[in-house]
Design a protein around this motif. Structure first.
Motif, PDB file in Angstrom:
ATOM      1  N   LEU A 282       3.809 -10.057  -2.580  1.00  0.00           N
ATOM      2  CA  LEU A 282       3.851 -11.035  -1.494  1.00  0.00           C
ATOM      3  C   LEU A 282       3.565 -10.406  -0.133  1.00  0.00           C
ATOM      4  N   GLU A 283       3.779  -9.101  -0.003  1.00  0.00           N
ATOM      5  CA  GLU A 283       3.556  -8.442   1.283  1.00  0.00           C
ATOM      6  C   GLU A 283       2.094  -8.043   1.501  1.00  0.00           C
ATOM      7  N   GLN A 284       1.247  -8.212   0.482  1.00  0.00           N
ATOM      8  CA  GLN A 284      -0.159  -7.843   0.627  1.00  0.00           C
ATOM      9  C   GLN A 284      -0.854  -8.724   1.662  1.00  0.00           C
ATOM     10  N   GLU A 285      -1.676  -8.116   2.491  1.00  0.00           N
ATOM     11  CA  GLU A 285      -2.330  -8.841   3.590  1.00  0.00           C
ATOM     12  C   GLU A 285      -3.172 -10.003   3.091  1.00  0.00           C
ATOM     13  N   THR A 286      -3.792  -9.841   1.929  1.00  0.00           N
ATOM     14  CA  THR A 286      -4.694 -10.876   1.404  1.00  0.00           C
ATOM     15  C   THR A 286      -4.016 -11.774   0.365  1.00  0.00           C
ATOM     16  N   PHE A 287      -2.693 -11.707   0.254  1.00  0.00           N
ATOM     17  CA  PHE A 287      -1.990 -12.488  -0.773  1.00  0.00           C
ATOM     18  C   PHE A 287      -2.235 -13.987  -0.631  1.00  0.00           C
ATOM     19  N   ILE A 288      -2.116 -14.515   0.586  1.00  0.00           N
ATOM     20  CA  ILE A 288      -2.243 -15.969   0.784  1.00  0.00           C
ATOM     21  C   ILE A 288      -3.639 -16.444   0.391  1.00  0.00           C
TER      22      ILE A 288
END
Length: 419
Positions: A282-288
């Motif tokens: 969830l903390e990955q920059e491209t997750f959303i």
């Protein structure tokens, strides 16, 4: 005619022959060079990989400056397993056409020996290569339509400004591990392709079992949600992920989430869906962006999604909180699985804006369960009780949701789209 004259004539004849041979070779090489130049100038935008490498070597020999890109379609095996080879070929042809449209004069595109990966030659024109990479990524993620079939996939993109395919492949692995973020080659970042390929092969051999349960909202006696438990080789998802190197957890997590969404789509599930993610994913920059793409691809809405969070180590908490707030504004509900009741749990519930707890039979028997349920009630946090038991009286459980019947899916039979 004396011997000297004969020798002079012989030498002269040899010299003439050598001159003729030299002129012939020179003419041949000049013609070959012209032919090569003509061949290189008249190539199509989309060419075979072997010819692409020849074109690349030709441009490098001419000291041309250029960018190389690798564009990988993530998790292509889902398309292959669901729709077969014919549709997969048509889909990849569609992607190639989309990418080629964006190429300037002199640009070239080829499908590599890896079926899911394209290589792009882009003549350098002082453009930002990362912006170019983002554009190629958008093109690779365009939806393909065929006879009622709709395919949308995420993509990973790597770029380099030299003819170093090994370094470019390493950079692509870095992009995959960062959920498709466009990555430029960095000499300080090295990824081992053999290690990555070995993990891919292991993932192809794992046994997946999806357990999906109907969830009843107790207050209004309504079932409009499904809870999903994915077992990998008989282990729960987070147990399986925790056995992997930290750098591989996030992308494997999202690959498995896409497997869940794909299964629910082909089983015609219309409901709010619960999908499991680690905090480190969830903390990955491209997750959303990644989540939006795979949710849309399977014709769900973000407001149908409930993220079932599994606690894990966090490196970039600011990015994590930012993603949580953004997702909450998009209608995604944050849920958290409770394995143990301790003080840190209460801090996590507040820090990560958790709207629901997930407890099971083991947690329900914990000494501090009454305190946890009271905390949830005071803070307006829902509680989902996941149980294998048959509950006769659910009114006095102090929970808001409870799992009911397990949905039975047909084995080895996938539909080709929603009816």
């Amino acid at each position: 005619m004396n011997e000297l004259q004969k020798s002079l004539i012989s030498v002269g004849a040899i010299i003439i022959v050598l001159i003729l041979i030299y002129l012939s070779i020179h003419y041949y090489l000049k013609s070959l060079k012209k032919m090569k130049k003509h061949k290189m100038l008249t190539l199509n935008l989309v060419i075979k990989y072997k010819l692409f490498l020849e074109y690349l070597a030709y441009q490098e020999h001419k000291n041309q400056s250029f960018y190389l890109f690798l564009v990988k379609i993530n998790n292509l095996s889902l398309v292959e397993n669901t729709y077969g080879d014919h549709v997969t070929r048509n889909y990849l042809t569609h992607i190639a056409k989309e990418l080629s449209v964006y190429l300037p004069f002199g640009g070239k595109l080829a499908q590599t020996n890896q079926r899911d990966t394209f290589i792009v030659y882009y003549p350098s024109m002082d453009e930002d290569k990362e912006l170019l990479g983002k554009q190629f990524k958008l093109l690779a993620q365009k939806t393909y339509h065929e006879n009622g079939i709709h395919i949308t996939k995420t993509a990973s993109v790597a770029t380099i400004d030299s003819f170093d395919l090994k370094a470019l492949s390493s950079t692509l692995i870095s992009s995959i591990k960062h959920l498709g973020a466009v990555k430029s080659h960095d000499d300080m970042v090295k990824e081992d392709y053999e290690t990555y390929a070995d993990l891919i092969n292991k993932l192809k051999q794992v046994e997946l079992e999806l357990k999906t349960y109907q969830v009843e909202t107790l207050k209004i006696k309504k079932t409009n949600e499904v809870f999903n438990e994915l077992l990998i080789n008989g282990s729960k998802l987070d147990v399986f992920l925790n056995k992997l190197p930290v750098s591989d957890m996030s992308w494997v997590n999202m690959m498995l989430v896409e497997v869940i969404l794909n299964k629910l789509y082909h089983e015609n599930i219309y409901a709010n869906i619960n999908i499991p993610v680690l905090l480190s994913t969830l903390e990955q920059e491209t997750f959303i962006e990644y989540l939006q793409t795979i949710v849309k691809a399977n014709q769900f809405l973000l407001e149908n999604v409930i993220l079932s969070i599994r606690l894990s180590n966090v490196t970039y908490e600011d990015e994590l909180i930012k993603n949580i707030l953004t997702l909450s504004n998009l209608g995604v509900k944050m849920s958290m699985r409770v394995d143990e009741i301790h003080q840190g749990l209460y801090l996590a519930l507040q820090r990560y804006h958790i709207k629901r707890l997930e407890i099971d039979d083991k947690v329900m028997e914990h000494d501090m369960i009454a305190e946890l349920l009271y905390f949830a009630k005071v803070n307006h946090i829902e509680v989902l009780y996941k149980t294998e038991k048959t509950i006769q009286d659910s009114a006095n459980l102090n929970v808001s949701h409870i799992t009911k019947d397990r949905l039975q899916f047909k084995a080895d039979k996938q539909k080709r789209g929603r009816r």
